[in-house]
Design a protein around this motif. Structure first.
Motif, mmCIF file in Angstrom:
data_model
loop_
_atom_site.group_PDB
_atom_site.id
_atom_site.type_symbol
_atom_site.label_atom_id
_atom_site.label_comp_id
_atom_site.label_asym_id
_atom_site.label_seq_id
_atom_site.Cartn_x
_atom_site.Cartn_y
_atom_site.Cartn_z
ATOM 1 N N GLN A 72 0.829 -1.191 0.000
ATOM 2 C CA GLN A 72 0.000 0.000 0.000
ATOM 3 C C GLN A 72 0.869 1.248 0.000
ATOM 4 N N ILE A 73 0.358 2.312 -0.600
ATOM 5 C CA ILE A 73 1.068 3.579 -0.573
ATOM 6 C C ILE A 73 0.760 4.285 0.743
ATOM 7 N N PRO A 74 1.551 5.285 1.151
ATOM 8 C CA PRO A 74 1.302 5.966 2.427
ATOM 9 C C PRO A 74 -0.088 6.599 2.474
ATOM 10 N N ALA A 75 -0.752 6.450 3.593
ATOM 11 C CA ALA A 75 -2.094 7.010 3.777
ATOM 12 C C ALA A 75 -2.060 8.081 4.857
ATOM 13 N N PHE A 76 -2.784 9.156 4.611
ATOM 14 C CA PHE A 76 -2.874 10.269 5.557
ATOM 15 C C PHE A 76 -4.336 10.628 5.747
ATOM 16 N N THR A 77 -4.690 11.071 6.930
ATOM 17 C CA THR A 77 -6.059 11.513 7.171
ATOM 18 C C THR A 77 -6.299 12.858 6.511
ATOM 19 N N THR A 78 -5.304 13.758 6.559
ATOM 20 C CA THR A 78 -5.467 15.100 6.014
ATOM 21 C C THR A 78 -4.431 15.372 4.931
ATOM 22 N N PHE A 79 -4.792 16.258 4.013
ATOM 23 C CA PHE A 79 -3.837 16.683 3.001
ATOM 24 C C PHE A 79 -2.716 17.501 3.634
ATOM 25 N N HIS A 80 -3.021 18.189 4.706
ATOM 26 C CA HIS A 80 -2.001 18.943 5.447
ATOM 27 C C HIS A 80 -0.795 18.049 5.728
ATOM 28 N N ASP A 81 -1.045 16.872 6.275
ATOM 29 C CA ASP A 81 0.048 15.959 6.611
ATOM 30 C C ASP A 81 0.713 15.382 5.367
ATOM 31 N N ALA A 82 -0.093 15.065 4.355
ATOM 32 C CA ALA A 82 0.462 14.521 3.116
ATOM 33 C C ALA A 82 1.368 15.541 2.433
ATOM 34 N N TYR A 83 0.932 16.781 2.399
ATOM 35 C CA TYR A 83 1.688 17.854 1.752
ATOM 36 C C TYR A 83 3.059 18.025 2.392
ATOM 37 N N LEU A 84 3.087 18.079 3.712
ATOM 38 C CA LEU A 84 4.357 18.251 4.411
ATOM 39 C C LEU A 84 5.272 17.045 4.202
ATOM 40 N N ALA A 85 4.679 15.855 4.161
ATOM 41 C CA ALA A 85 5.481 14.651 3.935
ATOM 42 C C ALA A 85 6.107 14.672 2.541
ATOM 43 N N VAL A 86 5.354 15.121 1.551
ATOM 44 C CA VAL A 86 5.877 15.198 0.187
ATOM 45 C C VAL A 86 7.008 16.224 0.106
ATOM 46 N N LEU A 87 6.804 17.395 0.698
ATOM 47 C CA LEU A 87 7.848 18.424 0.658
ATOM 48 C C LEU A 87 9.129 17.928 1.310
ATOM 49 N N ARG A 88 9.006 17.288 2.454
ATOM 50 C CA ARG A 88 10.206 16.787 3.137
ATOM 51 C C ARG A 88 10.902 15.712 2.295
ATOM 52 N N HIS A 89 10.100 14.832 1.710
ATOM 53 C CA HIS A 89 10.666 13.727 0.930
ATOM 54 C C HIS A 89 11.438 14.249 -0.282
ATOM 55 N N VAL A 90 10.831 15.142 -1.036
ATOM 56 C CA VAL A 90 11.471 15.618 -2.265
ATOM 57 C C VAL A 90 12.669 16.508 -1.951
ATOM 58 N N SER A 91 12.550 17.344 -0.933
ATOM 59 C CA SER A 91 13.652 18.259 -0.623
ATOM 60 C C SER A 91 14.839 17.533 0.003
ATOM 61 N N GLU A 92 14.578 16.469 0.780
ATOM 62 C CA GLU A 92 15.650 15.788 1.505
ATOM 63 C C GLU A 92 16.142 14.512 0.819
ATOM 64 N N GLN A 93 15.276 13.868 0.033
ATOM 65 C CA GLN A 93 15.642 12.577 -0.546
ATOM 66 C C GLN A 93 15.470 12.541 -2.053
ATOM 67 N N HIS A 94 15.589 13.681 -2.703
ATOM 68 C CA HIS A 94 15.393 13.717 -4.149
ATOM 69 C C HIS A 94 16.390 12.796 -4.854
ATOM 70 N N GLU A 95 15.906 12.207 -5.928
ATOM 71 C CA GLU A 95 16.715 11.251 -6.687
ATOM 72 C C GLU A 95 17.509 11.926 -7.797
ATOM 73 N N TYR A 96 16.972 13.011 -8.325
ATOM 74 C CA TYR A 96 17.594 13.655 -9.473
ATOM 75 C C TYR A 96 17.621 15.169 -9.316
ATOM 76 N N ARG A 97 18.596 15.780 -10.006
ATOM 77 C CA ARG A 97 18.638 17.223 -10.214
ATOM 78 C C ARG A 97 18.598 17.428 -11.720
ATOM 79 N N ASN A 98 17.615 18.135 -12.214
ATOM 80 C CA ASN A 98 17.542 18.368 -13.647
ATOM 81 C C ASN A 98 16.931 19.738 -13.913
#
Length: 341
Positions: A3-29
């Motif tokens: 299963q993919i990550p589940a969140f009750t609110t978009f607030h939490d999902a949004y912050l999780a996405v920002l942290r993931h992409v800013s800290e664990q990004h795979e590419y710079r282009n």
């Protein structure tokens, strides 16, 4: 079970996405010269799609634009006149200075095709006849969009799928690319609102919402903004309970659209004391009040928003307006703090 990550609110999902992409990004282009950090195949699920609003001071969510864009889609429009009033930056994506093509999802959703029915109508009919169907899909991306390499407005959204299961309407959005900072907020807002509206037409409850993105990215120009957003979200945060959309008909949306146009053109002004004659449920009255708020901001520059208008707004919307346009709030006007999450 996978299963993919589940969140009750978009607030939490949004912050999780920002942290993931800013800290664990795979590419710079830098596609088309836009330097960015990128993660491939980012997905999340919202268990309560009505919790579609984020309350982060550093993000300064434009709640008026969120509703305006959703209404633009549900009105089947592609004109630049309406949507650029709320987001002038979108004008640069118009090839002819009058319309948008790829990002104008409304016509693709609602205009009749060669069969005489729109994609949305076909989806509703399909689910009414076969609730177990997996074919209830609205396609947005069109191959012709890639013919011109200089096309400034190629659809970011590939498709929107509806799944009716056990009386609940689930929605799944598939995107080729998503700006994690800006576009993600309004996209999730609009698609979950469309999901809720569609559920009403089917007499179903609102199920989960899932968002799948091929390329989730943060442009380098937004890196400092992301750092500020993430840094200010530790500890206690403001939160306001979501408002459920009432049973809504197309005629209700047309009334809202008529008020939006009159207010956008400054042909009318809305006195909150006269809300009773709107003939709308309080949910939609609040949306019209937001359009009135924006009318005052645009057509009366430098002047504070009327206290009567701010007072009539739901506390959550008042909080969002105050953090988006703090310079337009009357001095000393009380802003709700919100409950703790």
């Amino acid at each position: 079970m996978l299963q993919i990550p589940a969140f009750t609110t978009f607030h939490d999902a949004y912050l999780a996405v920002l942290r993931h992409v800013s800290e664990q990004h795979e590419y710079r282009n830098a596609p088309r010269g836009n330097a960015a950090r990128e993660c491939l195949n980012v997905s999340f699920t919202l268990t309560d799609p009505r919790e579609r609003i984020i309350y982060v001071p550093a993000r300064r969510t434009n709640i008026v634009f969120c509703f305006a864009e959703a209404l633009w889609y549900l009105s089947g429009r592609d004109d630049l006149e309406m949507i650029s009033y709320y987001a002038p930056r979108l004008a640069r994506f118009s090839a002819d200075g009058e319309t948008l093509t790829g990002s104008a999802y409304g016509p693709k959703l609602l205009r009749p095709t060669h069969t005489g029915r729109s994609q949305w109508e076909r989806v509703l009919n399909l689910l009414a006849e076969d609730p177990a169907s997996k074919r209830a899909v609205v396609s947005f991306f069109e191959p012709e969009e890639l013919i011109d390499a200089a096309n400034p407005d190629v659809s970011c959204t590939l498709a929107l799928q509806f799944l009716l299961r056990n009386g609940h309407l689930h929605a799944v959005t598939y995107m080729r690319g998503n700006d994690a900072v800006i576009g993600l907020v309004s996209d999730v807002f609009a698609f979950t609102l469309i999901q809720e509206f569609t559920a009403h037409q089917l007499g179903a409850q609102v199920g989960s919402y899932s968002h799948h993105v091929g390329s989730m990215h943060i442009n380098d120009v937004d890196a400092e903004r992301v750092a500020a957003i993430v840094a200010t979200t530790h500890g206690t945060q403001a939160w306001f309970p979501a408002k459920a959309m009432p049973p809504t008909r197309w005629t209700d949306l047309k009334i809202v659209a008529r008020f939006e146009e009159a207010l956008r053109r400054d042909e009318e002004q809305l006195d909150p004391g006269d809300q009773g004659w709107l003939g709308l449920d309080p949910f939609w009255q609040q949306v019209v009040l937001l359009f009135e708020t924006h009318r005052q901001i645009v057509h009366h520059p430098g002047q504070p928003i009327w206290p009567s208008t701010l007072q009539a707004l739901d506390p959550g919307y008042r909080w969002l307006v105050a953090h988006r346009w703090p310079e337009r709030i009357p001095e000393g006007f009380p802003i709700p703090a919100g409950g703790e999450r």
